[in-house]
Design a protein around this motif. Structure first.
Motif, mmCIF file in Angstrom:
data_model
loop_
_atom_site.group_PDB
_atom_site.id
_atom_site.type_symbol
_atom_site.label_atom_id
_atom_site.label_comp_id
_atom_site.label_asym_id
_atom_site.label_seq_id
_atom_site.Cartn_x
_atom_site.Cartn_y
_atom_site.Cartn_z
ATOM 1 N N TYR A 555 -6.953 -5.715 13.869
ATOM 2 C CA TYR A 555 -6.293 -4.457 13.555
ATOM 3 C C TYR A 555 -6.541 -4.145 12.078
ATOM 4 C CZ TYR A 555 -3.693 -5.037 17.951
ATOM 5 O OH TYR A 555 -3.346 -5.182 19.266
ATOM 6 N N ALA A 556 -6.205 -2.945 11.665
ATOM 7 C CA ALA A 556 -6.351 -2.576 10.255
ATOM 8 C C ALA A 556 -5.070 -2.939 9.514
ATOM 9 C CB ALA A 556 -6.623 -1.083 10.125
ATOM 10 N N ALA A 557 -5.222 -3.652 8.410
ATOM 11 C CA ALA A 557 -4.089 -3.973 7.549
ATOM 12 C C ALA A 557 -4.325 -3.306 6.205
ATOM 13 C CB ALA A 557 -3.941 -5.481 7.390
ATOM 14 N N LEU A 558 -3.639 -2.201 5.977
ATOM 15 C CA LEU A 558 -3.766 -1.453 4.728
ATOM 16 C C LEU A 558 -2.565 -1.742 3.832
ATOM 17 C CD1 LEU A 558 -4.954 1.933 6.286
ATOM 18 C CD2 LEU A 558 -6.354 0.034 5.437
ATOM 19 N N VAL A 559 -2.706 -1.447 2.562
ATOM 20 C CA VAL A 559 -1.649 -1.784 1.601
ATOM 21 C C VAL A 559 -1.330 -0.565 0.734
ATOM 22 C CG1 VAL A 559 -2.280 -4.218 1.552
ATOM 23 C CG2 VAL A 559 -3.338 -2.644 -0.084
ATOM 24 N N PRO A 560 -0.133 -0.539 0.136
ATOM 25 C CA PRO A 560 0.224 0.596 -0.720
ATOM 26 C C PRO A 560 -0.662 0.652 -1.963
ATOM 27 C CG PRO A 560 2.167 -0.674 -0.088
ATOM 28 C CD PRO A 560 0.985 -1.490 0.286
ATOM 29 N N ALA A 561 -1.163 1.823 -2.276
ATOM 30 C CA ALA A 561 -1.959 1.993 -3.494
ATOM 31 C C ALA A 561 -1.087 1.740 -4.714
ATOM 32 C CB ALA A 561 -2.548 3.401 -3.541
ATOM 33 N N PRO A 562 -1.644 1.085 -5.742
ATOM 34 C CA PRO A 562 -0.854 0.842 -6.955
ATOM 35 C C PRO A 562 -0.857 2.052 -7.890
ATOM 36 C CG PRO A 562 -3.026 -0.141 -7.200
ATOM 37 C CD PRO A 562 -2.983 0.458 -5.816
ATOM 38 N N ASP A 563 0.208 2.170 -8.672
ATOM 39 C CA ASP A 563 0.206 3.177 -9.729
ATOM 40 C C ASP A 563 -0.499 2.598 -10.958
ATOM 41 O OD1 ASP A 563 2.023 1.461 -10.939
ATOM 42 O OD2 ASP A 563 3.765 2.742 -10.591
ATOM 43 N N ALA A 564 -0.446 3.300 -12.069
ATOM 44 C CA ALA A 564 -1.164 2.852 -13.266
ATOM 45 C C ALA A 564 -0.651 1.523 -13.798
ATOM 46 C CB ALA A 564 -1.062 3.924 -14.356
ATOM 47 N N ASP A 565 0.585 1.153 -13.418
ATOM 48 C CA ASP A 565 1.154 -0.124 -13.858
ATOM 49 C C ASP A 565 0.900 -1.248 -12.862
ATOM 50 O OD1 ASP A 565 2.211 0.902 -16.224
ATOM 51 O OD2 ASP A 565 4.039 1.576 -15.208
ATOM 52 N N GLY A 566 0.380 -0.924 -11.682
ATOM 53 C CA GLY A 566 0.121 -1.953 -10.681
ATOM 54 C C GLY A 566 1.213 -2.102 -9.651
ATOM 55 N N THR A 567 2.258 -1.280 -9.722
ATOM 56 C CA THR A 567 3.342 -1.294 -8.740
ATOM 57 C C THR A 567 3.079 -0.208 -7.703
ATOM 58 O OG1 THR A 567 4.878 -2.080 -10.429
ATOM 59 C CG2 THR A 567 5.851 -1.124 -8.452
ATOM 60 N N ASP A 568 3.582 -0.402 -6.491
ATOM 61 C CA ASP A 568 3.340 0.566 -5.414
ATOM 62 C C ASP A 568 3.658 1.983 -5.873
ATOM 63 O OD1 ASP A 568 2.873 -1.690 -3.849
ATOM 64 O OD2 ASP A 568 4.929 -1.739 -3.101
ATOM 65 N N ALA A 569 2.721 2.903 -5.591
ATOM 66 C CA ALA A 569 2.905 4.291 -6.009
ATOM 67 C C ALA A 569 3.814 5.064 -5.069
ATOM 68 C CB ALA A 569 1.544 4.991 -6.103
ATOM 69 N N ALA A 570 3.885 4.664 -3.813
ATOM 70 C CA ALA A 570 4.696 5.375 -2.818
ATOM 71 C C ALA A 570 5.968 4.596 -2.521
ATOM 72 C CB ALA A 570 3.888 5.579 -1.538
ATOM 73 N N GLY A 571 6.835 5.225 -1.720
ATOM 74 C CA GLY A 571 8.032 4.541 -1.245
ATOM 75 C C GLY A 571 9.282 4.887 -2.036
ATOM 76 N N VAL A 572 10.362 4.208 -1.696
ATOM 77 C CA VAL A 572 11.613 4.293 -2.440
ATOM 78 C C VAL A 572 11.419 3.496 -3.722
ATOM 79 C CG1 VAL A 572 14.056 3.688 -2.465
ATOM 80 C CG2 VAL A 572 12.993 4.540 -0.352
ATOM 81 N N ARG A 573 11.515 4.164 -4.856
ATOM 82 C CA ARG A 573 11.266 3.516 -6.138
ATOM 83 C C ARG A 573 12.601 3.265 -6.838
ATOM 84 N NH1 ARG A 573 6.025 3.755 -7.837
ATOM 85 N NH2 ARG A 573 6.487 4.080 -10.061
ATOM 86 N N PRO A 574 13.081 2.035 -6.780
ATOM 87 C CA PRO A 574 14.376 1.732 -7.401
ATOM 88 C C PRO A 574 14.311 1.901 -8.907
ATOM 89 C CG PRO A 574 13.237 -0.282 -6.782
ATOM 90 C CD PRO A 574 12.440 0.843 -6.214
#
Length: 692
Positions: A555-574
């Motif tokens: 199957y395809a296992a994709l991952v969240p793209a990082p922002d400029a700091d290396g943390t996930d760019a999408a999602g709920v950002r605490p």
């Protein structure tokens, strides 16, 4: 009669059996519940009074069930027709339960805690971290103050209680038999060791074993290999033996001459006997909830609303119940109005087939041959071009009126790297997004790992772990789900990476986008499940033909793209991600001492703080702006964190009561990072406390 269940471990209550009080429920009175016994009843937390709801009590009991193997609602319970039956042709079993509820009737929501490996999870939502306390977990009474009654029950058979813990909720399912004769079958048990050992357990996490058809089975086979796809190397039978068992349990450990070594995937196969009808555990949850939501109990009316909550293993359990349709009772009614599956990834589990092990789950290293990640994955209809199949996780989850529960699927960064969580959103080949059912929300908690591990060392991982406490966000989400169920108030929108937005990428693309000079090297791969062929009997009747399943197309296992700091760019950002002090990654390679340095830790993320000054940043070649460049002063950092927290409260992703606590925790981490020398490679600076 003694009670053999366990309350959540943090209750630490010494229970005394007071009485067994059968309720006046006539046999076969409702659905599959035959009768319920109250075994023990006492005040919760010594009669503590909670604002708005008053005092609570704890009721321990046992529910007795009778299932008709011919009933349409029970046809998917594997081997139910082979279980012993009573004179009326029904299958009988029981389960222990614990109910924490208000003493006096209030308009409460019944929250079912699908307990993980015999212990509790939901109660942790009550806890807040106070570094000044020892231990640093303080019970805030969150669930009680918000009017929840909490119900837990036994559903899993392969649980080993902690030493001296007689409160574990361990389920005892019926045993399948063939016209009175024992049923046997060959089973596989994969295991690894983290350090050299002469004796090793071959069962899963806190697990138990099926008994061998022949004691110390001479035909049992032990193999080793370095990677899941490598050929298995057989260890001569004379070099190892089953270790003696304790009590009345089958052996679950083996000893080997020369010992076991890290870096080896060991697999023990033998002919077992007496398979449990494991799916009755799921049916027991279904029917217990069906009974509680329609019956007054011990002087309190039935609740108007029921929620289900599960974490990790039990998050997958919720997904499996939906797939099998065990969220609908024998009368065709929903047994829960809403559910939150937390960190379940894409998977279901070994919850309803012959010789099933509920405690097993596929990982990058081991247990890849267990039925965890099976099509379909999405809440809307999807198609698999490889097999030609179409389906949805919710195909059987609709009641007689076509309704489904309202659902939250909440995953963290680690579930994309270690549990293929992207499959909840995409087609199996990863080429297109799949729409989300309108009664479902998907959330990624960006930068957060599977569970918080506040330890000053790296343990078996290469980097320091991610320090974000997820409990404040989870408390807010639970209330969002409760409002959605109770008054149809729309919860926060889906916050999940997608192909269309460019926030869901391959691991190769992730490495290209990840910032340079951080001392964190992005992994070259994520956990990638494959199409598995267990043989024709598996789909037809839940019996595995191929002990080592044939592995097909991945199957395809994709991952969240990082922002400029290396943390996930999408999602709920605490708040911690919105106003960052470093990079919060969803992966952490295993240390070379484990023997699996090519793989990722199953539960850990990584944290790498920003350089303190621009001079330090330039000296290391770090492309991420330093703390000095981001924040004019400590006061400026706190001001920005407060603005982010206020926005999170307004967006219903943080509770006002948690706002100051989150800001204070970030301020102290800011101070510790500034006090840390640039050559300090330990993780001790991250934690002002330890849970141990």
């Amino acid at each position: 009669m003694s009670w053999k269940g366990r309350a959540p471990r943090w209750w630490h209550a010494p229970w005394t059996l007071l009485a067994v009080l059968p309720l006046l429920v006539s046999p076969r009175a409702f659905a599959a519940v035959d009768h319920i016994e109250v075994i023990d009843r006492k005040p919760y937390q010594d009669g503590r009074v909670f604002p708005g709801t008053g005092a609570y009590e704890v009721i321990r009991g046992r529910a007795w069930f009778t299932l008709d193997p011919k009933n349409k609602a029970n046809l998917r319970i594997v081997d139910l027709k082979l279980a012993p039956r009573d004179s009326g042709g029904l299958v009988e079993f029981s389960t222990d339960f614990v109910l924490v509820r208000p003493v006096h009737a209030v308009d409460s929501t019944l929250l079912y805690d699908a307990v993980n490996r015999g212990g509790g999870v939901t109660g942790m939502l009550n806890y807040v971290i106070d570094p000044a306390k020892k231990p640093p977990l303080v019970d805030s009474g969150f669930l009680q103050r918000n009017g929840f009654s909490v119900l837990t029950s036994a559903w899993q058979w392969d649980v080993t209680p902690e030493d001296g813990d007689d409160q574990a909720l361990v389920f005892k399912p019926p045993v399948a038999v063939d016209n009175g004769r024992p049923i046997t079958g060959r089973i596989a048990n994969e295991f690894t060791v983290d350090k050299p050992a002469d004796v090793a357990s071959f069962v899963g996490i806190d697990g138990r074993a099926y008994p061998a058809a022949i004691a110390n089975d001479p035909a049992a086979v032990l193999t080793v290999r370095a990677r899941p796809e490598d050929p298995r190397i057989v260890i001569e039978r004379k070099h190892w033996t089953f270790a003696p068992a304790t009590g009345d349990q089958p052996p679950s450990t083996i000893s080997m001459k020369g010992g076991f070594k890290p870096g080896q995937i060991c697999e023990l196969t033998y002919v077992a006997r007496d398979p449990y009808v494991v799916g009755t555990g799921l049916a027991g949850i279904r029917d217990l909830l069906s009974w509680f939501r329609t019956h007054p109990f011990e002087g309190i009316p039935a609740p108007k609303h029921v929620l289900l909550y599960g974490v990790s293993q039990t998050g997958r359990l919720i997904q499996h119940m939906l797939y099998e349709g065990f969220n609908v009772d024998e009368q065709g009614a929903l047994v829960f109005d809403g559910a939150m599956s937390l960190v379940g990834g894409s998977g279901r589990g070994s919850f309803n087939h012959r010789f099933a092990f509920p405690t097993r789950a596929a990982s990058m290293v081991a247990d890849r041959g267990y039925p965890t990640d099976l099509f379909p994955f999405t809440t809307a209809e999807e198609h698999d071009d490889t097999t030609g199949e179409s389906g949805s996780l919710l195909s059987r989850a609709r009641d007689k009126d076509g309704r489904t529960p309202k659902l939250f699927f909440v995953n963290k960064s680690t579930e994309f790297w270690g549990r293929s969580a992207s499959l909840l959103q995409t087609t199996p080949d990863g080429r297109a997004d799949v729409p989300v059912d309108p009664h479902t929300r998907l959330y990624l908690l960006a930068g957060i790992q599977h569970l918080l591990t506040p330890e000053p060392t790296r343990g078996s991982a290469l980097h320091c772990s991610s320090p974000i406490d997820d409990l404040p966000t989870l408390r807010a989400l639970l209330l969002d789900l409760n409002r959605w169920v109770r008054d149809d108030t729309s919860p926060p929108a889906n916050a999940y990476p997608t192909l269309a937005s460019g926030t869901l990428v391959t691991t190769a693309r992730y490495a290209q986008l990840f910032p340079k000079g951080t001392a964190l090297t992005p992994p070259s791969m994520a956990f990638t499940p494959r199409h598995l062929d267990f043989g024709p009997s598996f789909a037809a009747r839940g019996v595995i033909d191929h002990l080592q399943p044939t592995a097909g197309t991945p199957y395809a296992a994709l991952v969240p793209a990082p922002d400029a700091d290396g943390t996930d760019a999408a999602g709920v950002r605490p708040v911690e991600v919105a106003v960052p002090l470093g990079t919060y990654a969803g992966w952490n390679p295993r240390h070379e001492s484990t023997g699996f340095s090519w793989a990722l830790d199953r539960f850990e993320g990584s944290f790498q703080p920003f350089s303190r000054t621009e001079a330090e940043r330039k000296a290391t070649g770090d492309t991420r702006p330093s703390l000095e460049a981001r924040y004019e002063s400590r006061a400026d950092f706190i001001k920005k964190a407060r603005v982010a927290a206020e926005k999170a409260v307004a967006d219903h992703l943080l509770l006002a009561e948690d706002e100051a606590r989150v800001i204070d925790a970030q301020a102290t981490l800011y101070d510790r990072i500034l006090a840390r020398g640039p050559n300090d490679m330990s993780c001790a600076y991250m934690w002002p406390f330890s849970f141990n």
